[in-house]
Design a protein around this motif. Structure first.
Motif, PDB file in Angstrom:
ATOM      1  N   GLN A 151      25.652  59.363  24.202  1.00  0.00           N
ATOM      2  CA  GLN A 151      24.477  58.859  24.576  1.00  0.00           C
ATOM      3  C   GLN A 151      24.346  57.949  25.417  1.00  0.00           C
ATOM      4  OE1 GLN A 151      21.998  61.017  24.464  1.00  0.00           O
ATOM      5  NE2 GLN A 151      23.646  62.843  23.352  1.00  0.00           N
ATOM      6  N   ILE A 152      25.326  56.652  24.555  1.00  0.00           N
ATOM      7  CA  ILE A 152      25.332  55.486  25.048  1.00  0.00           C
ATOM      8  C   ILE A 152      27.181  54.808  25.151  1.00  0.00           C
ATOM      9  CG2 ILE A 152      23.338  54.380  24.778  1.00  0.00           C
ATOM     10  CD1 ILE A 152      25.269  53.195  22.173  1.00  0.00           C
ATOM     11  N   ASP A 153      26.982  54.248  26.489  1.00  0.00           N
ATOM     12  CA  ASP A 153      28.657  53.879  26.245  1.00  0.00           C
ATOM     13  C   ASP A 153      29.084  53.017  24.722  1.00  0.00           C
ATOM     14  OD1 ASP A 153      29.171  55.019  28.637  1.00  0.00           O
ATOM     15  OD2 ASP A 153      28.118  52.729  29.642  1.00  0.00           O
ATOM     16  N   ASP A 154      30.282  53.349  24.638  1.00  0.00           N
ATOM     17  CA  ASP A 154      31.369  52.426  23.725  1.00  0.00           C
ATOM     18  C   ASP A 154      31.669  50.924  24.260  1.00  0.00           C
ATOM     19  OD1 ASP A 154      32.568  51.630  21.593  1.00  0.00           O
ATOM     20  OD2 ASP A 154      34.162  53.035  21.017  1.00  0.00           O
ATOM     21  N   LEU A 155      30.775  49.886  23.995  1.00  0.00           N
ATOM     22  CA  LEU A 155      31.873  48.698  24.425  1.00  0.00           C
ATOM     23  C   LEU A 155      31.956  47.754  22.976  1.00  0.00           C
ATOM     24  CD1 LEU A 155      28.520  48.115  27.020  1.00  0.00           C
ATOM     25  CD2 LEU A 155      30.578  49.210  27.679  1.00  0.00           C
ATOM     26  N   PRO A 156      33.431  47.993  23.337  1.00  0.00           N
ATOM     27  CA  PRO A 156      33.691  46.479  22.617  1.00  0.00           C
ATOM     28  C   PRO A 156      33.648  45.571  22.521  1.00  0.00           C
ATOM     29  CG  PRO A 156      35.548  48.079  22.820  1.00  0.00           C
ATOM     30  CD  PRO A 156      34.602  48.709  23.670  1.00  0.00           C
ATOM     31  N   GLY A 157      33.029  45.354  21.024  1.00  0.00           N
ATOM     32  CA  GLY A 157      31.826  43.747  20.974  1.00  0.00           C
ATOM     33  C   GLY A 157      30.786  42.851  21.771  1.00  0.00           C
ATOM     34  N   SER A 158      29.776  44.778  21.770  1.00  0.00           N
ATOM     35  CA  SER A 158      28.680  44.619  22.218  1.00  0.00           C
ATOM     36  C   SER A 158      27.728  43.792  20.910  1.00  0.00           C
ATOM     37  CB  SER A 158      28.001  45.378  22.258  1.00  0.00           C
ATOM     38  OG  SER A 158      28.800  46.607  23.688  1.00  0.00           O
ATOM     39  N   THR A 159      26.553  44.027  21.419  1.00  0.00           N
ATOM     40  CA  THR A 159      25.759  42.859  20.412  1.00  0.00           C
ATOM     41  C   THR A 159      24.642  43.432  19.995  1.00  0.00           C
ATOM     42  OG1 THR A 159      24.311  42.147  21.804  1.00  0.00           O
ATOM     43  CG2 THR A 159      26.194  40.599  21.946  1.00  0.00           C
ATOM     44  N   GLY A 214      30.507  32.453  18.199  1.00  0.00           N
ATOM     45  CA  GLY A 214      29.442  32.899  17.716  1.00  0.00           C
ATOM     46  C   GLY A 214      28.128  34.095  18.157  1.00  0.00           C
ATOM     47  N   ARG A 215      29.291  34.866  19.236  1.00  0.00           N
ATOM     48  CA  ARG A 215      28.601  35.798  20.052  1.00  0.00           C
ATOM     49  C   ARG A 215      28.346  37.087  18.413  1.00  0.00           C
ATOM     50  NH1 ARG A 215      28.199  39.294  24.238  1.00  0.00           N
ATOM     51  NH2 ARG A 215      29.229  40.879  24.097  1.00  0.00           N
ATOM     52  N   ARG A 216      27.080  37.464  18.855  1.00  0.00           N
ATOM     53  CA  ARG A 216      27.130  38.146  17.625  1.00  0.00           C
ATOM     54  C   ARG A 216      26.562  39.743  17.469  1.00  0.00           C
ATOM     55  NH1 ARG A 216      20.430  35.132  16.206  1.00  0.00           N
ATOM     56  NH2 ARG A 216      21.375  32.561  15.481  1.00  0.00           N
ATOM     57  N   THR A 217      28.243  39.799  16.895  1.00  0.00           N
ATOM     58  CA  THR A 217      28.470  41.371  17.861  1.00  0.00           C
ATOM     59  C   THR A 217      27.436  42.505  16.997  1.00  0.00           C
ATOM     60  OG1 THR A 217      30.699  40.916  15.929  1.00  0.00           O
ATOM     61  CG2 THR A 217      30.853  40.748  18.829  1.00  0.00           C
ATOM     62  N   LEU A 218      27.702  43.745  17.046  1.00  0.00           N
ATOM     63  CA  LEU A 218      27.224  44.708  16.038  1.00  0.00           C
ATOM     64  C   LEU A 218      27.860  45.123  14.984  1.00  0.00           C
ATOM     65  CD1 LEU A 218      24.858  46.129  15.595  1.00  0.00           C
ATOM     66  CD2 LEU A 218      25.522  47.739  17.173  1.00  0.00           C
ATOM     67  N   PHE A 219      28.829  45.676  15.460  1.00  0.00           N
ATOM     68  CA  PHE A 219      29.730  45.909  14.499  1.00  0.00           C
ATOM     69  C   PHE A 219      31.141  45.446  14.132  1.00  0.00           C
ATOM     70  CE2 PHE A 219      29.044  50.365  16.755  1.00  0.00           C
ATOM     71  CZ  PHE A 219      28.319  49.971  16.218  1.00  0.00           C
ATOM     72  N   GLY A 220      31.602  44.049  14.235  1.00  0.00           N
ATOM     73  CA  GLY A 220      32.655  43.017  13.521  1.00  0.00           C
ATOM     74  C   GLY A 220      33.635  43.991  13.667  1.00  0.00           C
ATOM     75  N   GLU A 221      34.704  43.686  12.604  1.00  0.00           N
ATOM     76  CA  GLU A 221      35.798  44.195  12.848  1.00  0.00           C
ATOM     77  C   GLU A 221      35.922  45.796  12.197  1.00  0.00           C
ATOM     78  OE1 GLU A 221      38.557  42.604  13.987  1.00  0.00           O
ATOM     79  OE2 GLU A 221      36.999  41.027  15.026  1.00  0.00           O
ATOM     80  N   GLU A 222      34.563  46.239  11.105  1.00  0.00           N
ATOM     81  CA  GLU A 222      34.744  47.320  10.169  1.00  0.00           C
ATOM     82  C   GLU A 222      34.655  48.556  11.644  1.00  0.00           C
ATOM     83  OE1 GLU A 222      32.480  47.996   6.801  1.00  0.00           O
ATOM     84  OE2 GLU A 222      31.007  47.660   8.193  1.00  0.00           O
ATOM     85  N   VAL A 223      35.867  49.334  11.117  1.00  0.00           N
ATOM     86  CA  VAL A 223      35.823  50.294  11.569  1.00  0.00           C
ATOM     87  C   VAL A 223      34.915  51.212  10.452  1.00  0.00           C
ATOM     88  CG1 VAL A 223      36.493  52.490  12.412  1.00  0.00           C
ATOM     89  CG2 VAL A 223      37.732  50.292  13.050  1.00  0.00           C
ATOM     90  N   VAL A 224      33.733  52.307  10.857  1.00  0.00           N
ATOM     91  CA  VAL A 224      32.973  52.696   9.736  1.00  0.00           C
ATOM     92  C   VAL A 224      32.840  54.485  10.470  1.00  0.00           C
ATOM     93  CG1 VAL A 224      31.683  53.688   7.618  1.00  0.00           C
ATOM     94  CG2 VAL A 224      33.451  51.263   7.859  1.00  0.00           C
ATOM     95  N   PRO A 225      32.747  55.010  10.076  1.00  0.00           N
ATOM     96  CA  PRO A 225      31.592  56.168  10.895  1.00  0.00           C
ATOM     97  C   PRO A 225      30.209  56.755  10.654  1.00  0.00           C
ATOM     98  CG  PRO A 225      32.967  57.029   9.264  1.00  0.00           C
ATOM     99  CD  PRO A 225      33.661  56.107   8.729  1.00  0.00           C
TER     100      PRO A 225
END
Length: 202
Positions: free
Chosen positions: A137-145, A89-100
């Motif tokens: 500007q910020i770090d790319d942290l996979p799975g971030s909320t 149930g972790r509320r990730t921001l991007f999910g599995e989608e990879v879109v610019p």
């Protein structure tokens, strides 16, 4: 002849009283504890003889195997807790989608134009966050909320901290709380994206 006095209670009543007494929890618990004690004693006696005949090396190896087994189980549990957090149930921001970011922004503007304000909020905030990641500007942290991204953004843009946390909460409420969104709220997300360094690129 004298008549014998009547039996009180009657034989039937006596049997019933005895049955009720034997059904008392105290007897059941005592019997259960005795069974457990006997089972443990039998188990110990059964293992005592082979253990006494085992060599010292076998005993050490058995203890090492036991310790390694416990360590392996603990390691697996920690990995499952860490790796399974999104599924839990972790509320990730991007999910599995990879879109610019530019595509997310385009979708947000289209959703706004069509009156789909919830979709505009979701894609708009994703576009905002991803644009800041793409611009380093910020770090790319996979799975971030959304909240974790807002914390990073607030550190980079302290004067916009309140707005950033506000739209992150709005994102969670719309996407995960299934709350509605107004046109004004959707426009607020897009304006915030425009106002941050690296603003919207069309």
């Amino acid at each position: 002849m004298r008549a014998e006095p009547p039996l009180e209670p009657t034989p039937g009543e006596a049997r019933e009283l005895l049955r009720e007494e034997l059904d008392h929890p105290a007897y059941t618990e005592s019997d259960l504890l005795e069974r457990i004690r006997s089972w443990l004693a039998d188990l110990f006696e059964a293992g005592a003889e082979p253990a006494s005949q085992a060599s010292q090396l076998q005993t050490v190896l058995s203890m090492v195997a036991l310790v390694l087994g416990v360590v392996a189980i603990l390691w697996l549990l920690t990995r499952l807790r860490r790796d399974g957090s999104p599924a839990a149930g972790r509320r990730t921001l991007f999910g599995e989608e990879v879109v610019p970011a530019v595509e997310l922004r385009r979708r947000a503007e289209q959703a706004l134009a069509e009156g789909r304000h919830e979709a505009a909020v979701v894609d708009g905030y994703r576009a905002l966050a991803l644009r800041q990641i793409e611009g380093d500007q910020i770090d790319d942290l996979p799975g971030s909320t959304a909240r974790e991204v807002a914390v990073q953004l607030a550190e980079a843009y302290g004067d916009r901290a309140r707005d950033l946390h506000g739209v992150a909460q709005l994102f969670d409420a719309v996407l995960y709380g299934h709350r509605g969104a107004s046109r004004e709220q959707a426009e607020q997300v897009l304006r915030l994206d425009d106002g941050l360094p690296g603003g919207v690129r069309r």
